[in-house]
Design a protein around this motif. Structure first.
Motif, mmCIF file in Angstrom:
data_model
loop_
_atom_site.group_PDB
_atom_site.id
_atom_site.type_symbol
_atom_site.label_atom_id
_atom_site.label_comp_id
_atom_site.label_asym_id
_atom_site.label_seq_id
_atom_site.Cartn_x
_atom_site.Cartn_y
_atom_site.Cartn_z
ATOM 1 N N VAL A 135 0.830 -1.205 0.000
ATOM 2 C CA VAL A 135 0.000 0.000 0.000
ATOM 3 C C VAL A 135 0.866 1.257 0.000
ATOM 4 C CG1 VAL A 135 -1.641 1.342 1.380
ATOM 5 C CG2 VAL A 135 -1.996 -1.111 1.078
ATOM 6 N N VAL A 136 1.919 1.255 0.811
ATOM 7 C CA VAL A 136 2.791 2.436 0.882
ATOM 8 C C VAL A 136 3.603 2.601 -0.397
ATOM 9 C CG1 VAL A 136 4.670 3.533 2.155
ATOM 10 C CG2 VAL A 136 2.905 2.282 3.401
ATOM 11 N N LEU A 137 4.021 1.492 -0.997
ATOM 12 C CA LEU A 137 4.841 1.582 -2.208
ATOM 13 C C LEU A 137 4.035 1.893 -3.462
ATOM 14 C CD1 LEU A 137 7.400 -1.354 -1.792
ATOM 15 C CD2 LEU A 137 7.941 1.080 -2.003
ATOM 16 N N PHE A 138 2.749 1.555 -3.473
ATOM 17 C CA PHE A 138 1.967 1.668 -4.703
ATOM 18 C C PHE A 138 1.986 3.064 -5.327
ATOM 19 C CE2 PHE A 138 -2.078 2.423 -6.946
ATOM 20 C CZ PHE A 138 -1.906 1.518 -7.991
ATOM 21 N N PRO A 139 1.770 4.159 -4.566
ATOM 22 C CA PRO A 139 1.781 5.484 -5.209
ATOM 23 C C PRO A 139 3.103 5.813 -5.900
ATOM 24 C CG PRO A 139 0.857 5.608 -3.001
ATOM 25 C CD PRO A 139 1.478 4.246 -3.131
ATOM 26 N N ILE A 140 4.193 5.189 -5.434
ATOM 27 C CA ILE A 140 5.505 5.430 -6.039
ATOM 28 C C ILE A 140 5.726 4.493 -7.220
ATOM 29 C CG2 ILE A 140 8.004 5.333 -5.621
ATOM 30 C CD1 ILE A 140 7.372 6.088 -2.687
ATOM 31 N N LEU A 141 5.425 3.228 -7.020
ATOM 32 C CA LEU A 141 5.688 2.240 -8.061
ATOM 33 C C LEU A 141 4.765 2.374 -9.264
ATOM 34 C CD1 LEU A 141 6.353 -0.942 -5.878
ATOM 35 C CD2 LEU A 141 8.013 0.655 -6.864
ATOM 36 N N ARG A 142 3.585 2.955 -9.067
ATOM 37 C CA ARG A 142 2.667 3.126 -10.193
ATOM 38 C C ARG A 142 3.251 4.085 -11.234
ATOM 39 N NH1 ARG A 142 -2.691 6.215 -8.283
ATOM 40 N NH2 ARG A 142 -3.141 5.810 -10.501
ATOM 41 N N ARG A 143 4.193 4.940 -10.831
ATOM 42 C CA ARG A 143 4.843 5.853 -11.769
ATOM 43 C C ARG A 143 5.811 5.113 -12.683
ATOM 44 N NH1 ARG A 143 6.582 9.576 -6.696
ATOM 45 N NH2 ARG A 143 4.474 9.975 -5.895
ATOM 46 N N VAL A 144 6.179 3.894 -12.283
ATOM 47 C CA VAL A 144 7.066 3.077 -13.113
ATOM 48 C C VAL A 144 6.228 2.242 -14.080
ATOM 49 C CG1 VAL A 144 8.911 1.353 -13.100
ATOM 50 C CG2 VAL A 144 8.677 2.955 -11.174
ATOM 51 N N ASN A 145 5.285 1.494 -13.526
ATOM 52 C CA ASN A 145 4.371 0.682 -14.339
ATOM 53 C C ASN A 145 3.157 0.382 -13.472
ATOM 54 O OD1 ASN A 145 3.025 -1.668 -15.530
ATOM 55 N ND2 ASN A 145 4.782 -1.744 -16.915
ATOM 56 N N GLU A 146 2.038 1.024 -13.768
ATOM 57 C CA GLU A 146 0.868 0.927 -12.903
ATOM 58 C C GLU A 146 0.303 -0.482 -12.856
ATOM 59 O OE1 GLU A 146 -3.246 3.368 -11.937
ATOM 60 O OE2 GLU A 146 -2.041 3.884 -13.689
ATOM 61 N N SER A 147 0.305 -1.179 -13.985
ATOM 62 C CA SER A 147 -0.248 -2.535 -14.024
ATOM 63 C C SER A 147 0.568 -3.483 -13.148
ATOM 64 C CB SER A 147 -0.280 -3.053 -15.462
ATOM 65 O OG SER A 147 -1.147 -2.263 -16.260
ATOM 66 N N VAL A 148 1.885 -3.410 -13.257
ATOM 67 C CA VAL A 148 2.744 -4.281 -12.455
ATOM 68 C C VAL A 148 2.638 -3.911 -10.983
ATOM 69 C CG1 VAL A 148 5.112 -5.057 -12.064
ATOM 70 C CG2 VAL A 148 4.313 -4.634 -14.396
ATOM 71 N N ALA A 149 2.554 -2.608 -10.690
ATOM 72 C CA ALA A 149 2.415 -2.172 -9.297
ATOM 73 C C ALA A 149 1.117 -2.684 -8.697
ATOM 74 C CB ALA A 149 2.472 -0.650 -9.222
ATOM 75 N N LEU A 150 0.047 -2.667 -9.479
ATOM 76 C CA LEU A 150 -1.228 -3.192 -8.999
ATOM 77 C C LEU A 150 -1.133 -4.703 -8.796
ATOM 78 C CD1 LEU A 150 -4.142 -2.499 -8.295
ATOM 79 C CD2 LEU A 150 -4.742 -2.846 -10.705
ATOM 80 N N GLY A 151 -0.412 -5.376 -9.677
ATOM 81 C CA GLY A 151 -0.194 -6.810 -9.513
ATOM 82 C C GLY A 151 0.561 -7.115 -8.230
ATOM 83 N N TYR A 152 1.504 -6.249 -7.873
ATOM 84 C CA TYR A 152 2.246 -6.428 -6.627
ATOM 85 C C TYR A 152 1.325 -6.314 -5.424
ATOM 86 C CZ TYR A 152 5.461 -5.482 -2.790
ATOM 87 O OH TYR A 152 6.119 -5.513 -1.587
ATOM 88 N N VAL A 153 0.443 -5.317 -5.443
ATOM 89 C CA VAL A 153 -0.520 -5.167 -4.353
ATOM 90 C C VAL A 153 -1.397 -6.413 -4.245
ATOM 91 C CG1 VAL A 153 -2.483 -3.834 -3.486
ATOM 92 C CG2 VAL A 153 -0.536 -2.647 -4.516
ATOM 93 N N ALA A 154 -1.896 -6.900 -5.387
ATOM 94 C CA ALA A 154 -2.761 -8.077 -5.392
ATOM 95 C C ALA A 154 -2.027 -9.306 -4.852
ATOM 96 C CB ALA A 154 -3.273 -8.343 -6.803
ATOM 97 N N ALA A 155 -0.757 -9.475 -5.231
ATOM 98 C CA ALA A 155 0.021 -10.620 -4.761
ATOM 99 C C ALA A 155 0.197 -10.573 -3.252
ATOM 100 C CB ALA A 155 1.381 -10.651 -5.463
ATOM 101 N N ARG A 156 0.445 -9.375 -2.711
ATOM 102 C CA ARG A 156 0.633 -9.250 -1.261
ATOM 103 C C ARG A 156 -0.674 -9.505 -0.518
ATOM 104 N NH1 ARG A 156 5.369 -9.935 0.924
ATOM 105 N NH2 ARG A 156 5.825 -8.045 2.089
ATOM 106 N N VAL A 157 -1.781 -9.053 -1.079
ATOM 107 C CA VAL A 157 -3.078 -9.296 -0.440
ATOM 108 C C VAL A 157 -3.394 -10.799 -0.450
ATOM 109 C CG1 VAL A 157 -5.570 -8.924 -0.638
ATOM 110 C CG2 VAL A 157 -3.997 -6.996 -0.918
#
Length: 235
Positions: free
Chosen positions: A67-89
């Motif tokens: 959750v904390v990393l998502f606003p930063i990582l979405r600037r790199v690749n939003e789809s992959v960042a969202l996938g990271y959030v989903a994997a952690r959940v």
């Protein structure tokens, strides 16, 4: 303190918490998971319950890192960042199932029963559930999320040294392949081969937590303030 530095510090602390809570929880769970007669006689229920608390903290910290990393990582690749959030959940959800299975063993022990054979079968089944959730959650999904996805995002962004991000990119898939090997019975989850396959991922996550606490993010468009940000990095 700059927002990016604050975020890096929070994520670093959360990663350290995941390490401490996972190791402590596993140690406290030991009586319920390794003693076949635990469900039949006096047991360290308080110890096991504290293990459950540690696992709850682990699940929360896992989701917190994403959750904390998502606003930063979405600037790199939003789809992959969202996938990271989903994997952690999903990883945390499986940890939750494992917590329920262990606490159910405690309930069986406390409620007692006259059929000792049935109690043993039920307890062993619940231990098996915990073992599978551990393999698929902190094992496979952690390798996919923290290793492959987060390693890719950190490598692309340069937020941490790319050499260490490469360790995550290698260690994540290796951990996933090891999980598949255990799934098909090629070797045991507690074997030397499984330990060796897990080592790069442990190094990557441990480095990430310490680096972000001590150093923070390296200069990168992904960590730049909004008013100074360059166009999104290519994915």
């Amino acid at each position: 303190m700059q927002p990016s530095r604050r975020s890096a510090l929070i994520v670093g602390v959360l990663f350290v918490i995941t390490f401490v809570s996972a190791i402590t929880g596993a140690a406290l769970y030991t009586p319920a998971l390794t003693d076949p007669g635990y469900v039949l006689g006096p047991g360290s229920d308080t110890m096991v319950r504290w293990g459950a608390v540690c696992e709850i903290v682990l699940a929360i910290a896992n989701i917190g890192t994403a959750v904390v990393l998502f606003p930063i990582l979405r600037r790199v690749n939003e789809s992959v960042a969202l996938g990271y959030v989903a994997a952690r959940v999903m990883e945390s959800a499986l940890i939750g199932v494992g917590i329920l299975s262990v606490l159910s063993i405690v309930t069986l022990r406390e409620s007692g029963g006259t059929d000792e054979g049935a109690l043993l079968v039920a307890a062993r089944s619940l231990v098996a559930v915990h073992d599978w959730t551990f393999l698929l959650g902190p094992g496979f999904l952690a390798g996919f999320g923290n290793g492959l996805l987060l390693g890719y995002l950190m490598y692309r962004s340069g937020l941490v040294p790319r050499g260490m991000a490469l360790v995550g990119l290698i260690g994540g898939p290796l951990l996933c392949l090891s999980g598949i090997a255990v799934l098909f019975g090629w070797y045991a989850q507690d074997s030397v081969w499984s330990g060796l396959a897990t080592l790069p991922e442990i190094v990557w996550e441990g480095f990430l937590g310490i680096w972000l606490i001590v150093k923070g993010f390296r200069p990168s468009p992904a960590a730049a303030p909004a008013d100074a940000r360059q166009p999104r990095l290519a994915g």
